[in-house]
Enzyme design. Structure first.
Site, PDB file in Angstrom:
ATOM      1  N   ALA A  16      -4.402  44.885  88.825  1.00  0.00           N
ATOM      2  CA  ALA A  16      -2.998  45.064  88.464  1.00  0.00           C
ATOM      3  C   ALA A  16      -2.104  44.721  89.651  1.00  0.00           C
ATOM      4  O   ALA A  16      -2.508  44.804  90.810  1.00  0.00           O
ATOM      5  CB  ALA A  16      -2.758  46.504  88.018  1.00  0.00           C
TER       6      ALA A  16
ATOM      7  N   GLY B 103      -7.700  46.169  87.256  1.00  0.00           N
ATOM      8  CA  GLY B 103      -7.186  45.643  85.997  1.00  0.00           C
ATOM      9  C   GLY B 103      -7.728  44.273  85.663  1.00  0.00           C
ATOM     10  O   GLY B 103      -7.747  43.873  84.496  1.00  0.00           O
TER      11      GLY B 103
ATOM     12  N   GLU C 121     -10.965  45.064  84.019  1.00  0.00           N
ATOM     13  CA  GLU C 121     -10.660  45.610  82.691  1.00  0.00           C
ATOM     14  C   GLU C 121     -10.321  44.498  81.701  1.00  0.00           C
ATOM     15  O   GLU C 121     -10.670  44.583  80.517  1.00  0.00           O
ATOM     16  CB  GLU C 121      -9.510  46.609  82.803  1.00  0.00           C
TER      17      GLU C 121
ATOM     18  N   GLU D 247     -10.064  51.631  92.163  1.00  0.00           N
ATOM     19  CA  GLU D 247      -8.894  52.501  92.126  1.00  0.00           C
ATOM     20  C   GLU D 247      -9.111  53.834  92.839  1.00  0.00           C
ATOM     21  O   GLU D 247      -8.159  54.408  93.404  1.00  0.00           O
ATOM     22  CB  GLU D 247      -8.479  52.768  90.665  1.00  0.00           C
TER      23      GLU D 247
END
Length: 259
Positions: free
Chosen positions: A64, A110, A113, A133
């Site tokens: 992300a 992310g 993911e 994370e």
């Protein structure tokens, strides 16, 4: 905005390329919005039978967009950001056409993911896949904890989530997280070849096969088998089923039209 995600059609395979190499293809709101629009457009394009997701530059995706996250001034903004990622990734996971992630360099946070939301994954030898994370004092929030635990032994998923340590491509393949390991520089070609084989299948059967696996996992066995039986009974009535049988008898590839 369109530059954050490029789309190319290659023989019935749509290749979606994350295109922020200067940011290691960090996934931000603009990428999510673009991905959502592309999926909506491609969903109704009969010329597209499968998807490949890849990244420009030296990595699939670093995760992300931390720059965007650091600009948030309230928990609500972060919740909305994560909600956008979750919705887009769920749209990809539930997409009726099969998808393949081509991972090179690394797929982290992310970015992983996003790869997990694809049906299949190809990774180059030496690539790293992880959810770091925990090292930032948070956790994956766009499906990472849940999809990892469904694709890996729970103890392995917990180790990845709780330590933030990645798997390399070979270990990920051994554990079933990756379907194929390609030599360095070969992930995209291998993913396109795999997607090409998928694209040759009957579209209705491909979509149904995805649903049976994904939805059946949440049912007890008897209900899942009944769901399977009803699904294949519907497929029996399609023109593609008749074409498949005819092609088999004539010893040629089927010419499926999705009807």
């Amino acid at each position: 905005m369109s530059s954050v995600l490029r789309v190319e059609l290659r023989d019935r395979v749509a290749v979606l390329t994350l295109d922020r190499p200067e940011r290691l293809n960090a996934v931000g709101t603009d990428t999510v919005e673009r991905l959502t629009r592309v999926l909506e457009d491609v969903r109704h394009d009969d010329g597209v039978r499968a998807l490949v997701l890849t990244g420009a530059g030296r990595a699939f995706s670093a995760g992300a967009d931390l720059g965007e996250i650091e600009s948030f001034t309230s928990p609500g903004q972060f919740r909305a950001f994560v909600g956008g990622l979750t919705t887009a990734y769920a749209l990809l996971e539930d997409f009726p056409k099969p998808s393949v992630a081509a991972v090179h360099g690394f797929a982290l946070g992310g970015g992983l993911e996003l790869a997990l939301a694809c049906d299949l994954r190809v990774a180059e030898r030496g690539a790293r896949l992880g959810v770091p994370e925990m090292k930032l004092g948070v956790l994956p929030g766009a499906g990472g904890t849940q999809r990892l635990a469904r694709l890996l032994p729970p103890a392995v998923a917990k180790q990845m989530i709780l330590t933030g340590e990645p798997l390399d491509a070979d270990r990920a393949w051994q554990l079933g997280l990756v379907n194929e390991v390609a030599e360095p520089g070969g992930a995209l070609a291998a993913a396109e070849a795999l997607a090409g084989r998928l694209a040759a299948g009957a579209p209705l059967a491909l979509a149904a096969g995805k649903r049976l696996v994904d939805h059946g996992l949440g049912m007890d066995l008897d209900a899942a088998v009944a769901y399977e039986r009803e699904t294949v009974s519907v497929l029996f009535c399609t023109e593609d089923r008749a074409e498949g049988l005819k092609a088999f008898r004539e010893r040629r590839p089927g010419e499926f039209r999705g009807v």
